[in-house]
Design an enzyme around this catalytic site. Structure first.
Site, mmCIF file in Angstrom:
data_model
loop_
_atom_site.group_PDB
_atom_site.id
_atom_site.type_symbol
_atom_site.label_atom_id
_atom_site.label_comp_id
_atom_site.label_asym_id
_atom_site.label_seq_id
_atom_site.Cartn_x
_atom_site.Cartn_y
_atom_site.Cartn_z
ATOM 1 N N GLU A 425 0.838 -1.193 0.000
ATOM 2 C CA GLU A 425 0.000 0.000 0.000
ATOM 3 C C GLU A 425 0.873 1.242 0.000
ATOM 4 O O GLU A 425 1.713 1.409 0.881
ATOM 5 C CB GLU A 425 -0.877 -0.014 1.256
ATOM 6 C CG GLU A 425 -1.708 1.228 1.403
ATOM 7 C CD GLU A 425 -2.157 1.426 2.842
ATOM 8 O OE1 GLU A 425 -1.734 0.644 3.704
ATOM 9 O OE2 GLU A 425 -2.923 2.355 3.084
ATOM 10 N N ASP A 498 -0.532 -1.102 5.958
ATOM 11 C CA ASP A 498 -0.281 -0.570 7.300
ATOM 12 C C ASP A 498 -1.249 -1.167 8.310
ATOM 13 O O ASP A 498 -2.324 -1.631 7.941
ATOM 14 C CB ASP A 498 -0.475 0.970 7.283
ATOM 15 C CG ASP A 498 0.677 1.616 6.524
ATOM 16 O OD1 ASP A 498 0.539 2.754 6.076
ATOM 17 O OD2 ASP A 498 1.719 0.922 6.348
#
Ligand code: 28F
Length: 633
Positions: A425, A498
């Site tokens: 990401e 995350d």
């Protein structure tokens, strides 16, 4: 002269010997001795309690995780018989816990609900547990028996007076077989929630003695399941179509409705076991729906604009969500993971009932019929248009393009068996992952994780087309019906995001994308979730990386004072060496393999997050924000 019974004695002794065989080759009985096999022991005992509920005697089932890492299941059914078994001469309790396949062979009147591997029974749990304790309340008395690794260590005897009846089983899986594994609470919750929908009217409780957490799952049946799965997606008509019918030994329960999305969701079960690969019951359902919808549309002259064409099965199933549960004795399972129903009679059984009952439903609910058929006609026309567009343009669709996406930093090896794809990401984390990786075997594909508001919960719209194309062409195994995992360019596809709310969003989104477009990849265990550390703790020269709050508490106790704790907000905070050491190095990292249950849960979360009912989404995020950062989807 009474007939001599010794041949049964010999039979019992022969079968009793069988339990040692279980310890020699446990994987033959429970699939593996990893996390799945470990949890299979609990599923077996739970299924015996469910059997007692299906037979109509148990109304409450409780699963408890104990502080000593043992687990117990309790039901308020009749209690396992304590008198000597007519054929085997030992008590029913000892039959159930020491005779291999006892449940199947000495079948109770109810359906023998088979645990995923077809009911290997409580005796296997006993054989593979360090200790097992059985407490039965029956005939006004409390009885107890104790076993260890298959052997009786305390024969069944009365320990007190009882009011009520029931069975309580507590056991500790044997570390000699499983090593030291912990119970996966999400997995247990998922199964109890699922059972509460499949066995309506029974209350399932889950208690964690360590934390005091307690949840209760109870439902009104498959209609509640349907509304749960599609929470956030308003149905085209309400209430849903529902039928529950029994014919001889076979029973069908089915709930279905349509929502304003374009994917098809048929979740199917046999004797409370999910048939992720479908089978004859699903074939029967599909055949009946296609036939009845076309008949109704023809009869009401609604297909003029298709110029004589009929509606295909795909057209009729666009936007469909159906949950089907069939119960039958001795089901035949097939397929890669033995979760495909092969019993041919189940197809005609389901097809017959659905054709009759759904035809009646459409006739009695013309508005619902109208909505279903209009949607199918739109699907038929857009499919025709897409086909024409493809034929017209003859351009390589993004699935066939042989050029790999520009953002992919591919690995050197071309051998899928050793190749891994990290979907990361954000560009900053993508950057440090590129520096951190082992470029011989590890490819990196950075994607942006922002979820845009879309009017319909369609993954392709939510993940911008370019993102989806990049992922699909990087993996290279095709999508939907053309998805063939043997063509995948990587054996491991690892989602690395995350540990915050955004990371959880993108993880949910990607899992939904894989579940809806590349389901076989999920079913065959190609998809993983990287587990970056939550904390970096330093004391003097010593540095430790921690992956959970529990580990932090433990280290705080061990290291006492003057320690510095860094809480990682995102992957980008780690330098490449740390990222390699903690999250990417196959020697030191932890990966979570994504299971079908995870994917279904993500799909459910997705329909809430992206669903039309905005306040439901806000409510969900508020309720779950503190979990979502650790959301282990
Ligand atoms: C916590 C796990 O195992 N519940 C069970 C019963 C009830 C009967 C039964 C079980 C002896 C050998 C046939 C009682 N009364 N929960 C459980 N509840 N087993 S396991 O019978 C087993 C017989 O096999 C039961 C009358 N008929 C059956």
């Amino acid at each position: 002269m009474a007939e001599v019974r010794n041949e049964y004695g010999a039979e019992a002794i022969r079968v009793l010997k069988g339990l040692e065989g279980v310890r020699r080759r446990p994987a033959m009985y429970i699939g593996d001795t990893g996390r799945r096999g470990f949890h299979h022991l609990l599923l077996e005992i739970l299924d015996n309690a469910v059997d007692e509920a299906l037979a109509g005697y148990a109304k409450n089932i409780t699963v408890t995780l104990h502080a000593d890492d043992s687990v117990s299941v309790e039901d308020d059914g009749r209690g396992i018989p304590t008198d000597p078994h007519p054929e085997l001469g030992i008590s029913g309790v000892e039959v159930v816990f020491t005779v291999l396949h006892a449940g199947g062979k000495f079948d109770r009147k109810a359906y023998q609900v088979s645990g995923g591997l077809h009911g290997v029974g409580a005796s296997v749990v006993n054989a593979l547990s360090e200790w097992t304790e059985v407490i039965v309340k029956r005939d006004g008395k409390v009885w107890r028996a104790r076993f260890s690794r298959g052997e009786v260590v305390e024969p069944l005897h009365v320990i007190g007076e009882a009011n009520g009846t029931g069975t309580f089983v507590r056991f500790k899986p044997d570390p000699e077989i499983f090593g030291h594994q912990t119970w996966d609470k999400e997995f247990i919750r998922h199964r109890l929630r699922e059972l509460s929908y499949l066995v309506s009217g029974v209350r399932f409780r889950f208690v964690d003695e360590k934390t005091g957490e307690e949840e209760v799952y109870e439902s009104g049946g498959l209609v509640d399941f349907l509304l749960y799965v599609d929470e956030g997606n308003p149905p085209l008509f309400s209430p849903p179509f529902y039928v529950k019918k029994r014919e001889g030994d076979y029973e069908l329960e089915l709930a279905l409705h349509y929502t304003d999305t374009d994917d098809e969701k048929i979740i199917s079960f046999v004797n409370t076991i999910q048939t992720t690969e479908g089978g004859t019951h699903v074939t029967g359902l599909r055949a009946a729906l296609t036939k009845v919808v076309n008949e109704y549309a023809q009869a009401h002259n609604m297909l003029r604009e298709l110029k004589g064409k009929t509606l295909s099965g795909e057209d009729v199933r666009e936007g469909l969500t159906a949950i089907i549960h069939v119960k039958l004795p001795e089901p035949q399972f097939e397929g890669q993971t033995k979760t495909k129903l092969g019993t041919a009679a189940a197809r005609t059984f389901v097809e017959g009932i659905v054709a009759r009952e759904f035809r009646r439903f459409l006739e009695e609910n013309p508005k619902a019929a109208q909505a279903i058929i209009q949607k199918a006609i739109v699907a038929a026309k857009s499919r025709a248009a897409a086909r024409k567009a493809r034929e017209l343009v003859k351009r390589k669709s993004f699935l066939e393009s042989d050029t790999l996406p520009g953002k992919l930093s591919d690995c050197i090896t071309k051998n899928p068996e050793e190749a891994e794809l990290f979907i990361v990401e954000g560009d900053s984390a993508g950057g440090s992952a590129k520096q951190a990786r082992d470029r011989r075997t590890q490819a990196i594909l950075p994607i942006r994780g922002k979820i845009r508001n879309v009017e319909k919960a369609e993954v392709v719209k939510v993940l911008s087309n370019a993102e989806v194309r990049a992922i699909i062409s990087a993996i290279g195994c095709g999508i939907k019906d053309e998805c063939d995992p043997s063509k995948a360019r990587y054996k491991k596809i690892i989602i690395m995001s995350d540990a915050d709310v955004d990371g959880a969003h993108i993880r949910t989104l990607l899992l939904t994308l894989f579940w809806r477009f590349m389901k076989p990849l999920v079913e065959q265990g190609y998809i993983y979730i990287a587990m970056p550390p939550l904390y970096r703790v330093q004391k003097g020269k010593q540095v430790r990386y921690l992956y959970s709050d529990e580990e932090l508490e433990e280290l705080k106790r061990e290291w006492g004072n003057n320690i510095t704790i860094q809480r990682y907000k995102g992957l980008g905070e780690m330098n490449p060496e740390q990222l390699w050491e903690t999250t990417m190095n196959p020697e030191t990292r932890t990966l979570k393999k994504v299971t079908v249950e995870d994917a279904i849960e993500a799909d459910h979360l997705f329909s809430i997050l992206m669903g039309k009912i905005v306040e439901r989404r806000r409510e969900f995020i508020e309720q779950n924000a503190q979990f979502v950062k650790n959301l282990d989807v």
